[in-house]
Write a protein that holds these residues in place. Structure first.
Motif, PDB file in Angstrom:
ATOM      1  N   TRP A 147       7.274   2.865  17.972  1.00  0.00           N
ATOM      2  CA  TRP A 147       6.625   1.891  17.101  1.00  0.00           C
ATOM      3  C   TRP A 147       7.073   0.504  17.550  1.00  0.00           C
ATOM      4  N   LEU A 148       6.396  -0.514  17.030  1.00  0.00           N
ATOM      5  CA  LEU A 148       6.841  -1.883  17.234  1.00  0.00           C
ATOM      6  C   LEU A 148       7.125  -2.497  15.874  1.00  0.00           C
ATOM      7  N   LEU A 149       8.295  -3.112  15.744  1.00  0.00           N
ATOM      8  CA  LEU A 149       8.652  -3.827  14.518  1.00  0.00           C
ATOM      9  C   LEU A 149       8.398  -5.308  14.758  1.00  0.00           C
ATOM     10  N   ILE A 150       7.587  -5.899  13.879  1.00  0.00           N
ATOM     11  CA  ILE A 150       7.136  -7.276  14.103  1.00  0.00           C
ATOM     12  C   ILE A 150       7.263  -8.088  12.808  1.00  0.00           C
ATOM     13  N   LYS A 151       7.873  -9.265  12.939  1.00  0.00           N
ATOM     14  CA  LYS A 151       7.997 -10.181  11.795  1.00  0.00           C
ATOM     15  C   LYS A 151       6.683 -10.918  11.567  1.00  0.00           C
ATOM     16  N   ALA A 152       6.267 -11.002  10.302  1.00  0.00           N
ATOM     17  CA  ALA A 152       5.066 -11.774   9.949  1.00  0.00           C
ATOM     18  C   ALA A 152       5.372 -13.272   9.992  1.00  0.00           C
ATOM     19  N   ALA A 153       4.350 -14.071  10.212  1.00  0.00           N
ATOM     20  CA  ALA A 153       4.498 -15.532  10.200  1.00  0.00           C
ATOM     21  C   ALA A 153       4.559 -16.000   8.753  1.00  0.00           C
ATOM     22  N   ASP A 198      -0.836   7.021   9.336  1.00  0.00           N
ATOM     23  CA  ASP A 198      -1.796   6.208  10.094  1.00  0.00           C
ATOM     24  C   ASP A 198      -1.149   5.391  11.210  1.00  0.00           C
ATOM     25  N   GLY A 199       0.171   5.275  11.175  1.00  0.00           N
ATOM     26  CA  GLY A 199       0.855   4.501  12.205  1.00  0.00           C
ATOM     27  C   GLY A 199       0.779   3.007  11.981  1.00  0.00           C
ATOM     28  N   MET A 259       2.691   3.044  18.521  1.00  0.00           N
ATOM     29  CA  MET A 259       2.011   2.911  19.805  1.00  0.00           C
ATOM     30  C   MET A 259       1.410   4.261  20.198  1.00  0.00           C
ATOM     31  N   PRO A 260       0.420   4.255  21.097  1.00  0.00           N
ATOM     32  CA  PRO A 260      -0.161   5.518  21.546  1.00  0.00           C
ATOM     33  C   PRO A 260       0.935   6.428  22.111  1.00  0.00           C
ATOM     34  N   PRO A 261       0.834   7.750  21.857  1.00  0.00           N
ATOM     35  CA  PRO A 261       1.903   8.662  22.287  1.00  0.00           C
ATOM     36  C   PRO A 261       2.067   8.693  23.802  1.00  0.00           C
ATOM     37  N   GLY A 297       0.824  -1.205   0.000  1.00  0.00           N
ATOM     38  CA  GLY A 297       0.000   0.000   0.000  1.00  0.00           C
ATOM     39  C   GLY A 297       0.854   1.249   0.000  1.00  0.00           C
ATOM     40  N   ASP A 298       0.216   2.384   0.219  1.00  0.00           N
ATOM     41  CA  ASP A 298       0.892   3.685   0.175  1.00  0.00           C
ATOM     42  C   ASP A 298       1.687   3.897   1.463  1.00  0.00           C
TER      43      ASP A 298
END
Ligand code: MN
Length: 175
Positions: free
Chosen positions: A135-141, A105-106, A126-128, A97-98
């Protein structure tokens, strides 16, 4: 920065991915994605994880110039970010996506095409809280993810992807 890849008759611009291991006051990894002519940047105190779903803190930091994406060396003491900077991973990335809208949008989903990091990932804001934007960096399954008991990519592959040096060897080069 970035590479042009031939896919059939269509030439697609692939924006660059840069991860610099940075032995500043505290060791961290600087995760950078090329968006709109700059490197959007996050500092990862614990680095990325290949374990699907494992959340890694990614602190939003200032944009960097594309030219900084090829930097490996030692920032002299007394300067901001003093310490060794090693090119831990480099390649391209592909937003789902963009990416500009995702940053606003976070929520950013993307594929990575690095030497070390591949497959699907996401960054979620994450909420301010205070002045820090986290932010959280997360690997996809997916096939590029590792099970919990697998070796840690940070331990398994600690060296520079361009020079093969360790961060200690790099730091020792400082004048
Ligand atoms: Mn840094």
């Amino acid at each position: 920065m970035g590479w042009r890849c031939q896919t059939g008759s269509i030439t697609t611009y692939m924006p660059s991915l840069v991860i610099q291991k940075h032995a500043a006051r505290r060791l961290h990894y600087d995760f950078r994605l090329e968006v709109g002519g700059v490197l959007k940047s996050w500092a990862l105190p614990r680095g990325p994880s290949l374990i699907a779903g494992e959340k890694r803190l990614a602190i939003e930091v200032e944009d960097h110039a594309l030219s900084y994406g090829s930097f490996e060396g030692v920032i002299p003491s007394g300067s901001y970010g003093a310490g060794a900077v090693l090119l831990w991973d480099r390649g391209t990335w592909e937003p789902d996506g963009d990416p500009v809208a995702g940053l606003v949008d976070g929520s950013l989903r993307f594929g990575l095409y690095g030497d070390k990091l591949t497959g699907g990932w996401r960054l979620t804001r994450m909420p301010p809280r205070g002045r820090q934007i986290s932010w959280l960096l997360i690997k996809a399954a997916d096939a590029a993810a590792r099970p919990r008991n697998a070796p840690d990519i940070l331990q398994e592959c600690p060296l520079s992807v361009v020079s093969g040096r360790s961060i200690e060897a790099l730091a020792a080069l400082a004048p």
